[in-house]
Design a protein around this motif. Sequence first.
Motif, PDB file in Angstrom:
ATOM      1  N   GLU A 196      45.638  44.080  43.530  1.00 22.72           N
ATOM      2  CA  GLU A 196      46.244  43.563  44.757  1.00 22.72           C
ATOM      3  C   GLU A 196      47.367  42.584  44.446  1.00 22.72           C
ATOM      4  O   GLU A 196      48.343  42.499  45.194  1.00 22.72           O
ATOM      5  CB  GLU A 196      45.185  42.901  45.638  1.00 22.72           C
ATOM      6  CG  GLU A 196      45.675  42.554  47.035  1.00 22.72           C
ATOM      7  CD  GLU A 196      46.172  43.767  47.809  1.00 22.72           C
ATOM      8  OE1 GLU A 196      47.165  43.616  48.545  1.00 22.72           O
ATOM      9  OE2 GLU A 196      45.586  44.860  47.666  1.00 22.72           O
ATOM     10  N   SER A 199      50.393  44.622  43.907  1.00 20.59           N
ATOM     11  CA  SER A 199      50.892  45.107  45.202  1.00 20.59           C
ATOM     12  C   SER A 199      51.660  44.013  45.936  1.00 20.59           C
ATOM     13  O   SER A 199      52.733  44.251  46.504  1.00 20.59           O
ATOM     14  CB  SER A 199      49.714  45.594  46.051  1.00 20.59           C
ATOM     15  OG  SER A 199      50.147  46.002  47.337  1.00 20.59           O
ATOM     16  N   SER A 235      48.559  50.462  45.029  1.00 18.49           N
ATOM     17  CA  SER A 235      47.920  50.732  46.315  1.00 18.49           C
ATOM     18  C   SER A 235      47.701  52.226  46.462  1.00 18.49           C
ATOM     19  O   SER A 235      48.575  53.028  46.111  1.00 18.49           O
ATOM     20  CB  SER A 235      48.783  50.225  47.478  1.00 18.49           C
ATOM     21  OG  SER A 235      48.247  50.628  48.727  1.00 18.49           O
ATOM     22  N   ALA A 243      54.346  49.818  46.628  1.00 15.34           N
ATOM     23  CA  ALA A 243      53.485  48.951  45.825  1.00 15.34           C
ATOM     24  C   ALA A 243      53.528  49.325  44.345  1.00 15.34           C
ATOM     25  O   ALA A 243      52.621  48.982  43.597  1.00 15.34           O
ATOM     26  CB  ALA A 243      52.051  49.010  46.346  1.00 15.34           C
ATOM     27  N   ARG A 742      41.289  42.673  49.795  1.00 17.48           N
ATOM     28  CA  ARG A 742      41.983  43.765  50.491  1.00 17.48           C
ATOM     29  C   ARG A 742      41.438  45.128  50.082  1.00 17.48           C
ATOM     30  O   ARG A 742      40.358  45.504  50.456  1.00 17.48           O
ATOM     31  CB  ARG A 742      43.495  43.687  50.247  1.00 17.48           C
ATOM     32  CG  ARG A 742      44.182  42.503  50.917  1.00 17.48           C
ATOM     33  CD  ARG A 742      45.657  42.785  51.171  1.00 17.48           C
ATOM     34  NE  ARG A 742      45.862  43.492  52.414  1.00 17.48           N
ATOM     35  CZ  ARG A 742      46.818  44.399  52.612  1.00 17.48           C
ATOM     36  NH1 ARG A 742      47.642  44.720  51.635  1.00 17.48           N
ATOM     37  NH2 ARG A 742      46.946  44.992  53.789  1.00 17.48           N
ATOM     38  N   GLU A 743      42.194  45.898  49.311  1.00 15.74           N
ATOM     39  CA  GLU A 743      41.776  47.257  49.004  1.00 15.74           C
ATOM     40  C   GLU A 743      40.558  47.264  48.085  1.00 15.74           C
ATOM     41  O   GLU A 743      40.314  46.318  47.340  1.00 15.74           O
ATOM     42  CB  GLU A 743      42.930  48.044  48.373  1.00 15.74           C
ATOM     43  CG  GLU A 743      44.093  48.262  49.331  1.00 15.74           C
ATOM     44  CD  GLU A 743      45.062  49.332  48.863  1.00 15.74           C
ATOM     45  OE1 GLU A 743      44.604  50.382  48.366  1.00 15.74           O
ATOM     46  OE2 GLU A 743      46.282  49.120  49.006  1.00 15.74           O
ATOM     47  N   GLU A 913      42.397  50.749  55.030  1.00 14.83           N
ATOM     48  CA  GLU A 913      43.034  51.638  54.069  1.00 14.83           C
ATOM     49  C   GLU A 913      43.203  53.022  54.682  1.00 14.83           C
ATOM     50  O   GLU A 913      42.543  53.385  55.653  1.00 14.83           O
ATOM     51  CB  GLU A 913      42.179  51.748  52.799  1.00 14.83           C
ATOM     52  CG  GLU A 913      42.023  50.452  52.034  1.00 14.83           C
ATOM     53  CD  GLU A 913      41.189  50.615  50.781  1.00 14.83           C
ATOM     54  OE1 GLU A 913      41.397  51.628  50.069  1.00 14.83           O
ATOM     55  OE2 GLU A 913      40.351  49.751  50.497  1.00 14.83           O
ATOM     56  N   MET A 985      47.174  49.407  55.453  1.00 21.07           N
ATOM     57  CA  MET A 985      47.381  48.433  54.381  1.00 21.07           C
ATOM     58  C   MET A 985      48.788  47.835  54.374  1.00 21.07           C
ATOM     59  O   MET A 985      49.167  47.154  53.427  1.00 21.07           O
ATOM     60  CB  MET A 985      47.081  49.039  53.006  1.00 21.07           C
ATOM     61  CG  MET A 985      45.611  49.067  52.652  1.00 21.07           C
ATOM     62  SD  MET A 985      44.887  47.416  52.386  1.00 21.07           S
ATOM     63  CE  MET A 985      43.819  47.279  53.817  1.00 21.07           C
TER      64      MET A 985
END
Length: 1021
Positions: A196, A199, A235, A243, A742-743, A913, A985
Amino acid sequence: MSHDSGTLSNMASVVHISFVLLVFELGVSSFPVGQTPDESPSCGYESCHVIKPGMLNVHLVPHTHDDVGWLKTVDQYFYGDRNNIQHAGVQYILDSVVDQLLKNPDRRFIYVETAFFYRWWKQQSDDMQATVKGLVAAGRLEFVNGGWCMSDEATTHYSAVIDQMTMGLRFLNDTFGHCGRPRVAWHIDPFGHAREHASIFAQMGYDGFFFGRLDYQDRNRRMASREQEMVWRASESLTPPTADLFTGILPNGYNPPEGFCWDQSCDDPPIRDDPDLEDYNVEDVVTRFLVIANEQATVYKTNNIIMTMGSDFQYENANLWYKNLDKLIRYVNQKQSNGSRVNVLYSTPSCYLQELHRANLTWTLKRDDFFPYADAAHDLWTGYFTSRPALKRYERISNGYLQTCNHMEVLGGPTSRKGVFGVGDSYTMKKAMAVAQHHDAVSGTEKQHVANDYARRLADGWARCQVLVSNTLAALSGSVAPRVYCEHLNVSVCPLTESSSQFSVNVYNPLARPVSWWLRIPVNGTAYTVTDADGKTVDSQVVRVSQATVAVRRGRGYAVSELSFQVRAPPMGYSTYSVSLLQMGPPDSPRPGVPKDITNKFLRVTFDPETGLLSSLHNLETKQTVRLSQNFYWYNASDGNNKDSKQMSGAYIFRPNSSTPFIISKTAKIETVQNSVVQEVRQWFSPWVSQVVRLYADSKVLELEWTVGPIPVGDDLGKEVITRLDTSINSSGVFYTDSNGREVLQRRKDYRPTWNLKQTEPVAGNYYPINSRAYIKDEKDQLTVVTDRSQGGGSIQDGSLEIMLHRRLLYDDVRGVGEPLNEISDLYPEGLVVRGRLLLSLSPPAVAADTHRPLAQEVVLQPLITFTDGKLPPNTRLEFSGLQAALPPAVHLLTVSQWDQDSVLLRLEHQFEAKESKEHSCPVTVNLQKLFTTLNVLGVAEMNLSANQWKDEMTRLDWKAESAEKPLPKTKGDPSVWEVTLKPMEIRTFLLRCLTALVCHTFIHEMLSGLWLKQSIYATC
């Protein structure tokens, strides 16, 4: 002066025509606030020294790595105080470097930590500032990374990282304009690297990223295959190359090659170049350097290599470095006349990056992350994922409080900063939070006195924000009754509610959707009446404070009970609840014994009648059932006497001396509370480990509130305490963790996606950072655990999740901190006690994200609770929302912050996502003009993620990667200024011009002067 709407509309049309003509005729350019055009910039790539084609070009990068706190506090490092701990003084480094750069225009230097540079800059004279601006404009002093600090990547939340980067980059932008903007991200010291973060850097406009640390097995493989430079696809949701980030691994960590360190802290001999003297050594130095350079070239792909010439707090006497580097360059390059193919030059990371780009090669593609990090077979840096868990929690709730403070500053305007309760500000908290992101701060890898300093800074930020919040709430509510902040509600301490017979509770919700929240307020009565903002009675219950809470609060409060009820607050707004005492006296005592189950309409939780432990979890909506057993264990921390290695567990390194943890107790002592609001099963496992299994009415998640400490060490054994959830889920050695909140990334036991792992530490080698959530799943069931702080964890057995909660160690792990992680305090001299929460959710995998995504945001951005004593005045505004309507479930209001007097920084985030949710993983459109209730949004400009460039002017170097996927062509922005579409995202950043009609004439005047708006983002007043 006031105008009716028709007049405003007509005036705006005239302004629009005039503004377009100004742009067309005069060629007006627009720059982000504080940035000015550079007539003929010679900085950045244009300032690079010319290389020699056909030769091996060695880019020498003079640099210093200045920790924003580690062995000394930030202040001590800046001033050079307490040099008995570590000789370091940042102010002298910058003084010395500037002096030496002026002596030779060929010299270069990079600087990284804006927190230090900002301090130094404020102390300089106008003449010195002008001199430094000249160095920056000439590219001789270059900023890289440019955040307030070099953030940790394992234990930070993405929102706090974005904030601290924005803060540092804005200062550079405001001070140096175009030439102050870094082109390269530079994380040479963090202990592993998060996807992340890459990204984020890509979306901030960086062309490349360099770091120094990666797993020793990974490095060996990459050196053999010459894959130490790559394209990192950071990403799975954002369309390439959004990203994608070119990423390079530095050859010596961030140190110079062996034998070539010429700082006052180094012992390497200087270059002695007088041939008449006995100790002349030029030939020896040149020969050794050529050998090192040629060997390094064999593990990189191009005829350009980089060498970092500097290290921790070096260049305090920059003359030592530069005098020897000048000689090194001169004498090595003289060898070219004798056939040498090595060319040495002063350089910067961006100049090196430019040459890699010019090579026009195809690079390998990286999709996962760089965790965990090991520097030797038994030396896994996975302990710091949990180290100093109390500080990690304080940092996390401070992040949430800063967002609320930012909201209040926008909603209250100038009144927030100077109002009835005095002078408040958000900047103190912003700086404290920015410093806390440093890779030796929230990571927990600093000395104890430095950890105390980080906490003190956060506390100072809280105090200043509380004044600001009180001022805004007074303005919005119309009540100037003093606001009381109870910061120890987690241990049932609040002097006002403990003593008052009538008080009100104000609940501010920083999220962009309504929330329901369960409150537990310390009281001393038996019964209370609670009414909401509409005067309706709210169901409430009083329960006795647990014995564990009485023990942990150490006399800080005297409440015998907790008043529990549910509150609801509108999006980006508050609601007020009135509480009145009905009856004094203690409540009924909890019932001893193990209940069969606790149940609401969504969940049923059962317990083993013999052990008192959890035995199963049922989702009554989906008719799912999993076996679920949970207990507490501890790993015996290595003391360095293991047969395979002398490595000890410490602040950085997790090294148990056995793969099997010790169980704390096979059974738990139980007492139960059950009423219409909450059901609690209170478990005691030992004098230093307890837990409350809590299920609120109408809640879809199960809460585990754990309390651990003081960890006993009288047996001379350091202990690493975990909780483990064992289930019937067939996880097949796979589990999932988030990256900086996040992801989500898949983790597989004893496996790394990019090399054949030789596993040497079966527990520590399978631990990963858990920033906000982790889960295991099979085709039918998914168990998600949401954490309230960053922690380390793994799935060591199939169907199992374990999370490390607390660590107390007796030895240093010899990574520099120089003291064991053995936390005590004045309140807990026998060892720190830590309390936290885990939230459990059971769902089918296809819809699990619909629950855990918003739940994780609720934990990060908790409602702010304030209290006022007595009865509120009759005209008090009891409810307020800053938004015209709740945002869609997929949209998160990431940032609402005052930028300058009339501008607001806004970030909107799609928090799902791609393909994660059938319902929410689709584009969502938001109208910016219809967003706020109190802000008249008159103009909007889209920025990059860090708000230091206009989005449509941000350009990055393109890189070719070894992949069948081709980057999609760039699409144009939204046809409407106001209609903003977010894809999965995606984070979009805007600068809003927010004025009221009363000052609209000022806005029009500024438009005609070409001071703010761009033609492409014109909007009527």
